[in-house]
Scaffold this motif. Sequence first.
Motif, PDB file in Angstrom:
ATOM      1  N   ASP A  76       1.949   5.218   9.021  1.00  0.00           N
ATOM      2  CA  ASP A  76       1.508   3.832   8.862  1.00  0.00           C
ATOM      3  C   ASP A  76       2.190   3.135   7.690  1.00  0.00           C
ATOM      4  N   ALA A  77       2.255   3.793   6.546  1.00  0.00           N
ATOM      5  CA  ALA A  77       2.825   3.161   5.347  1.00  0.00           C
ATOM      6  C   ALA A  77       4.284   2.778   5.563  1.00  0.00           C
ATOM      7  N   THR A  78       5.035   3.625   6.242  1.00  0.00           N
ATOM      8  CA  THR A  78       6.450   3.338   6.512  1.00  0.00           C
ATOM      9  C   THR A  78       6.587   2.144   7.448  1.00  0.00           C
ATOM     10  N   VAL A  79       5.768   2.106   8.486  1.00  0.00           N
ATOM     11  CA  VAL A  79       5.815   1.005   9.452  1.00  0.00           C
ATOM     12  C   VAL A  79       5.425  -0.313   8.770  1.00  0.00           C
ATOM     13  N   LEU A  80       4.358  -0.290   8.001  1.00  0.00           N
ATOM     14  CA  LEU A  80       3.896  -1.504   7.328  1.00  0.00           C
ATOM     15  C   LEU A  80       4.925  -2.011   6.316  1.00  0.00           C
ATOM     16  N   ALA A  81       5.537  -1.102   5.584  1.00  0.00           N
ATOM     17  CA  ALA A  81       6.564  -1.501   4.609  1.00  0.00           C
ATOM     18  C   ALA A  81       7.766  -2.118   5.322  1.00  0.00           C
ATOM     19  N   ALA A  82       8.156  -1.542   6.453  1.00  0.00           N
ATOM     20  CA  ALA A  82       9.285  -2.083   7.209  1.00  0.00           C
ATOM     21  C   ALA A  82       8.957  -3.483   7.737  1.00  0.00           C
ATOM     22  N   MET A  83       7.743  -3.667   8.233  1.00  0.00           N
ATOM     23  CA  MET A  83       7.333  -4.974   8.745  1.00  0.00           C
ATOM     24  C   MET A  83       7.302  -6.027   7.636  1.00  0.00           C
ATOM     25  N   ALA A  84       6.783  -5.653   6.478  1.00  0.00           N
ATOM     26  CA  ALA A  84       6.708  -6.602   5.360  1.00  0.00           C
ATOM     27  C   ALA A  84       8.113  -6.988   4.887  1.00  0.00           C
ATOM     28  N   ALA A  85       9.028  -6.033   4.921  1.00  0.00           N
ATOM     29  CA  ALA A  85      10.401  -6.294   4.483  1.00  0.00           C
ATOM     30  C   ALA A  85      11.205  -7.044   5.537  1.00  0.00           C
ATOM     31  N   GLU A  86      10.914  -6.767   6.816  1.00  0.00           N
ATOM     32  CA  GLU A  86      11.641  -7.386   7.933  1.00  0.00           C
ATOM     33  C   GLU A  86      10.613  -7.889   8.939  1.00  0.00           C
ATOM     34  N   PRO A  87      10.109  -9.102   8.747  1.00  0.00           N
ATOM     35  CA  PRO A  87       9.026  -9.589   9.598  1.00  0.00           C
ATOM     36  C   PRO A  87       9.381  -9.718  11.079  1.00  0.00           C
TER      37      PRO A  87
END
Length: 114
Positions: A76-87
Amino acid sequence: MKATIWHNPNCGTSRKTLAILQQTPDLDVEVVEYLKTAPSAEKLAQLYRDAGITPQAGLRIRGTDALERRLPDADDATVLAAMAAEPSLIERPLVETDKGARLCRPQDKVHEIL
């Protein structure tokens, strides 16, 4: 009641969902163009939790490199960080009201929280 939509004006489903919100009486609609103003990883985590889905379920696959990056299988943390960085990795539209949050695909899912 207030509704916030994380919106992409280039997406037909997002436009249809916004139209439903705008046609709902006594609803104060806040539109956030998430490609311009990305939600934080923390906000995304809260939205997915309130929607009853995982971050992976909110991941946009089509038109992104999510599969190549193996994001559907990431934590989850990896996915959320990727989404926040690349919306662009965020599936849309997300809508939040006092009654909860939904990933509105199809757009009629928004009625569940109105």
